[in-house]
Design a protein around this motif. Sequence first.
Motif, PDB file in Angstrom:
ATOM      1  N   VAL A   1       0.869  -1.170   0.000  1.00 41.15           N
ATOM      2  CA  VAL A   1       0.000   0.000   0.000  1.00 41.15           C
ATOM      3  C   VAL A   1       0.906   1.221   0.000  1.00 41.15           C
ATOM      4  CG1 VAL A   1      -1.764   1.310   1.229  1.00 41.15           C
ATOM      5  CG2 VAL A   1      -1.817  -1.192   1.265  1.00 41.15           C
ATOM      6  N   VAL A   2       0.807   2.029  -1.045  1.00 44.31           N
ATOM      7  CA  VAL A   2       1.598   3.253  -1.142  1.00 44.31           C
ATOM      8  C   VAL A   2       0.686   4.434  -0.859  1.00 44.31           C
ATOM      9  CG1 VAL A   2       3.188   4.619  -2.523  1.00 44.31           C
ATOM     10  CG2 VAL A   2       2.997   2.155  -2.938  1.00 44.31           C
ATOM     11  N   GLU A   3       1.036   5.208   0.135  1.00 44.18           N
ATOM     12  CA  GLU A   3       0.287   6.406   0.498  1.00 44.18           C
ATOM     13  C   GLU A   3       1.049   7.627  -0.028  1.00 44.18           C
ATOM     14  OE1 GLU A   3      -0.781   9.028   4.500  1.00 44.18           O
ATOM     15  OE2 GLU A   3      -0.128   6.943   4.723  1.00 44.18           O
ATOM     16  N   TYR A   4       0.518   8.236  -1.068  1.00 46.84           N
ATOM     17  CA  TYR A   4       1.116   9.466  -1.592  1.00 46.84           C
ATOM     18  C   TYR A   4       0.607  10.616  -0.730  1.00 46.84           C
ATOM     19  CZ  TYR A   4       2.428   6.487  -5.444  1.00 46.84           C
ATOM     20  OH  TYR A   4       2.970   5.467  -6.198  1.00 46.84           O
ATOM     21  N   THR A   5       1.524  11.329  -0.112  1.00 47.01           N
ATOM     22  CA  THR A   5       1.127  12.289   0.912  1.00 47.01           C
ATOM     23  C   THR A   5       2.118  13.425   0.993  1.00 47.01           C
ATOM     24  OG1 THR A   5       0.335  12.440   3.210  1.00 47.01           O
ATOM     25  CG2 THR A   5       2.324  11.118   2.812  1.00 47.01           C
ATOM     26  N   ASP A   6       1.842  14.339   1.903  1.00 53.65           N
ATOM     27  CA  ASP A   6       2.733  15.448   2.209  1.00 53.65           C
ATOM     28  C   ASP A   6       2.418  15.853   3.642  1.00 53.65           C
ATOM     29  OD1 ASP A   6       3.395  18.456   2.469  1.00 53.65           O
ATOM     30  OD2 ASP A   6       4.315  17.962   0.545  1.00 53.65           O
ATOM     31  N   PRO A   7       3.436  16.091   4.480  1.00 60.21           N
ATOM     32  CA  PRO A   7       3.155  16.449   5.870  1.00 60.21           C
ATOM     33  C   PRO A   7       2.335  17.722   6.028  1.00 60.21           C
ATOM     34  CG  PRO A   7       5.470  15.838   5.593  1.00 60.21           C
ATOM     35  CD  PRO A   7       4.884  15.937   4.226  1.00 60.21           C
TER      36      PRO A   7
ATOM     37  N   GLY B   1      -6.855  15.609   6.965  1.00 55.88           N
ATOM     38  CA  GLY B   1      -8.240  15.215   7.173  1.00 55.88           C
ATOM     39  C   GLY B   1      -8.502  13.740   6.960  1.00 55.88           C
ATOM     40  N   SER B   2      -7.575  13.038   6.280  1.00 52.96           N
ATOM     41  CA  SER B   2      -7.730  11.600   6.033  1.00 52.96           C
ATOM     42  C   SER B   2      -7.145  10.742   7.140  1.00 52.96           C
ATOM     43  CB  SER B   2      -7.053  11.231   4.702  1.00 52.96           C
ATOM     44  OG  SER B   2      -7.673  11.894   3.627  1.00 52.96           O
ATOM     45  N   GLU B   3      -6.491  11.346   8.113  1.00 57.89           N
ATOM     46  CA  GLU B   3      -5.832  10.580   9.165  1.00 57.89           C
ATOM     47  C   GLU B   3      -6.764   9.632   9.928  1.00 57.89           C
ATOM     48  OE1 GLU B   3      -2.164  10.650  10.801  1.00 57.89           O
ATOM     49  OE2 GLU B   3      -2.549  10.249   8.694  1.00 57.89           O
ATOM     50  N   PRO B   4      -7.998   9.998  10.264  1.00 57.20           N
ATOM     51  CA  PRO B   4      -8.842   9.033  10.984  1.00 57.20           C
ATOM     52  C   PRO B   4      -9.037   7.730  10.218  1.00 57.20           C
ATOM     53  CG  PRO B   4      -9.810  11.225  11.113  1.00 57.20           C
ATOM     54  CD  PRO B   4      -8.677  11.313  10.139  1.00 57.20           C
TER      55      PRO B   4
ATOM     56  N   ARG C   1       4.853   9.087  14.879  1.00 57.98           N
ATOM     57  CA  ARG C   1       4.719  10.234  15.776  1.00 57.98           C
ATOM     58  C   ARG C   1       5.431  11.458  15.226  1.00 57.98           C
ATOM     59  NH1 ARG C   1       5.305   6.752  21.423  1.00 57.98           N
ATOM     60  NH2 ARG C   1       3.258   5.751  21.244  1.00 57.98           N
ATOM     61  N   VAL C   2       6.536  11.252  14.536  1.00 61.40           N
ATOM     62  CA  VAL C   2       7.229  12.374  13.894  1.00 61.40           C
ATOM     63  C   VAL C   2       6.343  12.989  12.817  1.00 61.40           C
ATOM     64  CG1 VAL C   2       9.127  12.934  12.326  1.00 61.40           C
ATOM     65  CG2 VAL C   2       9.591  11.705  14.450  1.00 61.40           C
ATOM     66  N   LEU C   3       5.775  12.161  11.946  1.00 52.03           N
ATOM     67  CA  LEU C   3       4.911  12.687  10.891  1.00 52.03           C
ATOM     68  C   LEU C   3       3.702  13.398  11.486  1.00 52.03           C
ATOM     69  CD1 LEU C   3       4.090  13.048   7.964  1.00 52.03           C
ATOM     70  CD2 LEU C   3       3.137  10.723   7.999  1.00 52.03           C
ATOM     71  N   ARG C   4       3.158  12.843  12.546  1.00 53.75           N
ATOM     72  CA  ARG C   4       1.993  13.465  13.176  1.00 53.75           C
ATOM     73  C   ARG C   4       2.346  14.857  13.701  1.00 53.75           C
ATOM     74  NH1 ARG C   4      -3.552  12.244  13.811  1.00 53.75           N
ATOM     75  NH2 ARG C   4      -4.324  13.475  15.558  1.00 53.75           N
ATOM     76  N   ARG C   5       3.477  14.987  14.367  1.00 53.10           N
ATOM     77  CA  ARG C   5       3.889  16.300  14.870  1.00 53.10           C
ATOM     78  C   ARG C   5       4.078  17.292  13.713  1.00 53.10           C
ATOM     79  NH1 ARG C   5       6.913  16.986  19.739  1.00 53.10           N
ATOM     80  NH2 ARG C   5       6.032  15.665  21.386  1.00 53.10           N
ATOM     81  N   LEU C   6       4.618  16.833  12.607  1.00 47.52           N
ATOM     82  CA  LEU C   6       4.830  17.720  11.461  1.00 47.52           C
ATOM     83  C   LEU C   6       3.494  18.197  10.898  1.00 47.52           C
ATOM     84  CD1 LEU C   6       7.717  15.713   9.791  1.00 47.52           C
ATOM     85  CD2 LEU C   6       7.933  17.944  10.907  1.00 47.52           C
TER      86      LEU C   6
ATOM     87  N   ALA D   1      12.413  21.167  15.386  1.00 46.99           N
ATOM     88  CA  ALA D   1      11.842  21.666  16.640  1.00 46.99           C
ATOM     89  C   ALA D   1      10.461  21.083  16.895  1.00 46.99           C
ATOM     90  CB  ALA D   1      11.772  23.190  16.611  1.00 46.99           C
ATOM     91  N   ALA D   2       9.670  20.895  15.841  1.00 48.46           N
ATOM     92  CA  ALA D   2       8.305  20.383  16.001  1.00 48.46           C
ATOM     93  C   ALA D   2       8.279  18.983  16.571  1.00 48.46           C
ATOM     94  CB  ALA D   2       7.578  20.413  14.657  1.00 48.46           C
ATOM     95  N   VAL D   3       9.320  18.184  16.308  1.00 52.77           N
ATOM     96  CA  VAL D   3       9.310  16.780  16.742  1.00 52.77           C
ATOM     97  C   VAL D   3      10.139  16.558  18.005  1.00 52.77           C
ATOM     98  CG1 VAL D   3       8.984  16.101  14.345  1.00 52.77           C
ATOM     99  CG2 VAL D   3      11.287  16.082  15.291  1.00 52.77           C
ATOM    100  N   ARG D   4      10.655  17.624  18.564  1.00 47.11           N
ATOM    101  CA  ARG D   4      11.470  17.495  19.772  1.00 47.11           C
ATOM    102  C   ARG D   4      10.658  16.868  20.898  1.00 47.11           C
ATOM    103  NH1 ARG D   4      13.182  22.794  20.414  1.00 47.11           N
ATOM    104  NH2 ARG D   4      14.714  22.380  18.773  1.00 47.11           N
ATOM    105  N   GLY D   5      11.220  15.853  21.534  1.00 50.31           N
ATOM    106  CA  GLY D   5      10.547  15.203  22.653  1.00 50.31           C
ATOM    107  C   GLY D   5       9.710  14.004  22.272  1.00 50.31           C
ATOM    108  N   VAL D   6       9.635  13.653  20.981  1.00 52.62           N
ATOM    109  CA  VAL D   6       8.913  12.443  20.593  1.00 52.62           C
ATOM    110  C   VAL D   6       9.557  11.240  21.288  1.00 52.62           C
ATOM    111  CG1 VAL D   6       8.513  10.849  18.662  1.00 52.62           C
ATOM    112  CG2 VAL D   6       8.027  13.284  18.392  1.00 52.62           C
ATOM    113  N   PRO D   7       8.772  10.390  21.971  1.00 48.93           N
ATOM    114  CA  PRO D   7       9.345   9.270  22.713  1.00 48.93           C
ATOM    115  C   PRO D   7      10.201   8.357  21.820  1.00 48.93           C
ATOM    116  CG  PRO D   7       7.048   9.563  23.297  1.00 48.93           C
ATOM    117  CD  PRO D   7       7.308  10.483  22.138  1.00 48.93           C
ATOM    118  N   ASP D   8      11.341   7.960  22.357  1.00 50.49           N
ATOM    119  CA  ASP D   8      12.272   7.026  21.718  1.00 50.49           C
ATOM    120  C   ASP D   8      12.946   7.596  20.476  1.00 50.49           C
ATOM    121  OD1 ASP D   8      11.633   4.998  23.621  1.00 50.49           O
ATOM    122  OD2 ASP D   8       9.854   4.491  22.468  1.00 50.49           O
TER     123      ASP D   8
END
Length: 315
Positions: A29-35, A42-45, A131-136, A155-162
């Motif tokens: 499954v290839v998801e063509y996307t952009d952060p 809006g498609s995240e759910p 989690r990185v993509l979500r923060r972006l 800076a947006a992803v600073r503190g993401v666990p692990d």
Amino acid sequence: MSASVPASVRAWLPASAAGPASDPASVEVVEYTDPLCPWAWGSEPVFRALRAALAGRVRWRRAYAILFDHDDDPPPDPAAETAWYTRYVEEISSHTRAPRAVRLSRMPADSWPASLVAKAAEPQGPEVAERVLRRLRESVFVLGEPADTTELALAAVRGVPDLDPRRLAVDAASGAVLEQVRADRLEARRPVADVLSARGGSPHPGAAKETAEGGHRYALPTLLVRTAGEYRVVPGWRPYEAYAAAVEEVGPGPAVAPAPLTPADALERYRSLTDPERALLTEGHWPPPGAVRVDTANGPLWLHPDEAATHPAAP
């Protein structure tokens, strides 16, 4: 939309996709996307539900299509451009119900930094990459400060666990990751013929977009489900059933929506949930204990307390 795989598509398939459809590696499954894409946000759910339903049965890969290219001409009137884009995002969120920022500081200038950071996170594991993509995504649609420079993306992803931030910064600046995102961009500009036109009742049916070079690229988001012998493509903003039907036709079995999680389990798993996501993915009294509410212009974002400790949008 379906067809047998043409030579141009077959050339993209990994060697693992040559196996039988019963092998999880044989279906990609290839998801063509952009952060920074509002329709992708809006498609995240639905995509979260689909990834949960297909876990262990397909190979899911993201291709970063570069919605805002760094060689695009700068807007002659940045304030007018930002006002137009704010209205555009507001219109999209009226359909998707996804949160939008109370104030958008500017129209995103460049998708490359966020795409490079998102791609660079993938070797650190799927949970970190998610989690990185979500923060972006949240940088623009929750904070209103698009992660359109390397400094802002990191800076947006600073503190993401692990997450190893030093490794992420080094990898995001590497030639290898640059080549991967260049390949993603090129792949997105070789769409299958099915998406040159698109039908359906969606406010975003997903017909391929014309490019400045005279070609086309996939509209975002687009999902391409494929094996060595055939594919199905689902462009634009669609309901869960459209994606599930495409997957089932290719062969990995039913894509039944996952059973709802308890609110606490969902927040533990995803760390960040919008109201459309909690409605689709959870069942039970909301909010769970400890959930941190972040208000936006179009409904709240809910954060796990540990996520809120490092999230730039947390109060």
